[in-house]
Design a protein around this motif. Structure first.
Motif, short mmCIF file in Angstrom:
data_model
loop_
_atom_site.label_atom_id
_atom_site.label_comp_id
_atom_site.label_asym_id
_atom_site.label_seq_id
_atom_site.Cartn_x
_atom_site.Cartn_y
_atom_site.Cartn_z
N MET A 163 0.83 -1.20 0.00
CA MET A 163 0.00 0.00 0.00
C MET A 163 0.86 1.25 0.00
SD MET A 163 -0.96 2.57 2.27
CE MET A 163 -0.85 1.88 3.92
N PHE A 164 1.89 1.30 0.88
CA PHE A 164 2.71 2.49 0.96
C PHE A 164 3.60 2.68 -0.27
CE2 PHE A 164 2.06 2.66 5.72
CZ PHE A 164 1.45 3.91 5.70
N ALA A 165 3.77 1.62 -1.07
CA ALA A 165 4.54 1.74 -2.31
C ALA A 165 3.66 2.12 -3.50
CB ALA A 165 5.25 0.41 -2.61
N ASP A 166 2.36 2.18 -3.28
CA ASP A 166 1.43 2.46 -4.38
C ASP A 166 1.61 3.89 -4.88
OD1 ASP A 166 -1.20 3.32 -5.66
OD2 ASP A 166 -1.64 1.21 -5.27
N PRO A 167 1.70 4.11 -6.18
CA PRO A 167 1.91 5.47 -6.70
C PRO A 167 0.78 6.44 -6.35
CG PRO A 167 1.42 3.93 -8.49
CD PRO A 167 1.68 3.11 -7.27
N GLN A 168 -0.46 5.92 -6.23
CA GLN A 168 -1.57 6.79 -5.86
C GLN A 168 -1.41 7.31 -4.43
OE1 GLN A 168 -3.95 7.94 -7.74
NE2 GLN A 168 -5.13 8.98 -6.15
N VAL A 169 -0.96 6.44 -3.54
CA VAL A 169 -0.75 6.84 -2.14
C VAL A 169 0.32 7.92 -2.06
CG1 VAL A 169 0.01 6.01 0.12
CG2 VAL A 169 -1.48 4.58 -1.29
N ASN A 170 1.38 7.77 -2.84
CA ASN A 170 2.44 8.78 -2.83
C ASN A 170 2.00 10.08 -3.49
OD1 ASN A 170 4.75 7.37 -1.56
ND2 ASN A 170 4.46 5.93 -3.23
N ALA A 171 1.20 9.96 -4.54
CA ALA A 171 0.71 11.16 -5.21
C ALA A 171 -0.17 12.00 -4.28
CB ALA A 171 -0.07 10.78 -6.47
N ARG A 172 -0.88 11.32 -3.38
CA ARG A 172 -1.78 12.01 -2.45
C ARG A 172 -1.09 12.42 -1.15
NH1 ARG A 172 -6.22 14.30 -3.98
NH2 ARG A 172 -7.33 13.74 -2.06
N GLU A 173 0.23 12.25 -1.10
CA GLU A 173 1.03 12.65 0.06
C GLU A 173 0.50 12.05 1.36
OE1 GLU A 173 1.02 16.95 -0.19
OE2 GLU A 173 2.78 16.92 -1.48
N MET A 174 0.22 10.74 1.31
CA MET A 174 -0.26 10.05 2.49
C MET A 174 0.87 9.51 3.36
SD MET A 174 -3.34 10.66 2.83
CE MET A 174 -3.58 9.60 4.26
N VAL A 175 2.09 9.83 3.00
CA VAL A 175 3.24 9.64 3.88
C VAL A 175 3.95 10.99 3.97
CG1 VAL A 175 5.43 8.46 4.25
CG2 VAL A 175 3.53 7.23 3.21
N VAL A 176 4.18 11.46 5.19
CA VAL A 176 4.86 12.74 5.38
C VAL A 176 6.10 12.53 6.23
CG1 VAL A 176 2.76 14.12 5.15
CG2 VAL A 176 3.44 13.30 7.40
#
Length: 395
Positions: A322-335
């Motif tokens: 999940m954390f490697a998913d490009p959509q998750v990164n695009a939405r800045e769900m890891v800071v």
């Protein structure tokens, strides 16, 4: 750009998850949050682990950014007087002591509103301020059991199961946040503060949504369905050639497209499956037909085909996936946040995307009592007075 709640001061006397999760959201939105912790131990989650990073527990870190931490002994008169000073200049108090505890300490709503008539006090308990269970402690796991949630979670022939996170706490944090924002709007209109009575049990029951409604409206005794849906079909986990994925066919038009994609267009013409109601009633024959077809391709192949046909679907990701998913990164769900002890602190981002007053990650989850002296200095305490408070175990 300033945060939506800039200028609002939150006195956070809560700990563990529901309250801190709520106040973190308010902090993300720009509010100043003063986290008041026990003078000897602090928030219990500071010790909940592993894992720990340089002594800071991952559990504590997940719900406490954008706050200042001070220690205070509320069992002493001096400690209570300091708390009252905080309330006098504050806007919101959030607390999750057992029902009646704040009243016993002389810090209940009736007392606090005399100090500050505009103050909003949000009280989070397991079962609420009234009723036969009002004095019982409330823990997420117990609430999941008593609310009926566990009775509908798990495989049909298996044991009742809890949700994989403390979902009652999370939902209560969200409902508390909504209540606080509503009370702030009411105060804006009337100038009046108020008390908010929030219970984990109430919040979890309200969150049963259609399952509760199925019983109240239709008298249906909900059953555990595993990964199936009580009101929609096909809407579940399906095995494919290299694993499993979720496919959620939400209406009749989607079902026609789905049947064509899996190479069985005749299913959409079958009288037993022409409406969602019929598909739910005949799920026992429909699902095996779908399973056979879906086992012929991989997750990647099916996702491409189903996406093209606008059929809701998704792989069952692990947390790393999940954390490697490009959509998750695009939405800045890891800071990433700077921290005085942890070199590369990463936290889950905020799902609230505001165009004019975006959330901000201003300060790291505070160390235990990190800001005690600074906060007291801001309220006029001298260095000598602060030393005396520490010597007397007031802070």
């Amino acid at each position: 750009m300033s945060g939506a709640l800039e200028g609002i001061r939150i006195i956070d006397a809560s700990r563990v998850l529901a309250g801190p999760f709520c106040t973190m959201i308010l902090g993300d939105l720009g509010a100043e949050v003063i986290k008041v912790e026990h003078h000897l131990a602090g928030d219990e989650t500071r010790g909940w682990g592993p894992p720990f990073a340089k002594g800071e527990s991952a559990y504590y870190l997940c719900a406490n950014r954008n706050k200042q931490s001070m220690t205070l002994n509320l069992k002493t008169e001096e400690g209570r007087n300091i708390f009252k000073q905080l309330v006098e200049s504050g806007d919101v108090v959030v607390q999750n002591f057992k029902t009646g505890t704040m009243d016993k300490m002389g810090l209940g709503y009736e007392v606090l509103k005399e100090i500050n008539p505009k103050v909003i006090v949000a009280s989070i308990t397991g079962f609420g301020s009234d009723g036969p269970y009002k004095n019982l402690p409330g823990y997420d796991y117990i609430i999941q059991a008593m609310s009926g949630l566990m009775s509908i979670t798990g495989e049909a022939e298996g044991s009742p199961m809890k949700v994989g996170i403390a979902i009652a706490d999370v939902l209560t944090g969200l409902y508390t946040c909504i209540g606080i924002l509503s009370a702030l709007q009411h105060r804006h209109q009337t100038g009046e503060g108020q008390e908010i009575d929030i219970s984990l049990m109430d919040c979890q029951i309200a969150s049963l949504i259609n399952v509760a409604s199925n019983y109240l409206v239709g008298g249906m005794q909900p059953k555990r369905l595993g990964n199936q849906h009580p009101n929609i079909a096909p809407y579940q986990v399906f095995p494919v050639s290299d694993g499993e994925m979720v496919i959620a066919v939400g209406n009749d038009e989607q079902f026609k497209r789905f049947a064509a994609v899996i190479g069985q267009p005749e299913l959409a013409m079958d009288e037993k499956y022409k409406s969602n109601q019929l598909r739910v009633e005949n799920k026992d024959t429909l699902v095996p037909s779908c399973e056979w077809a879906l086992k012929q391709r991989t997750k990647i192949e099916w996702k491409a085909l189903l996406d093209e046909a606008s059929i809701p679907n998704g792989p069952i990701n692990s947390i790393p996936e999940m954390f490697a998913d490009p959509q998750v990164n695009a939405r800045e769900m890891v800071v990433k946040m700077e921290h005085p002890l942890i070199d590369d602190l990463q936290l889950t981002g905020s799902p609230i995307k505001l165009s004019k007053s975006p959330v901000t990650m201003r300060t790291h989850p505070p160390l235990y009592g990190e800001h005690t002296d600074k906060i007291l200095e801001n309220y006029g305490f001298t260095t000598d007075e602060i030393v005396k408070l520490r010597t007397k175990q007031i802070i």
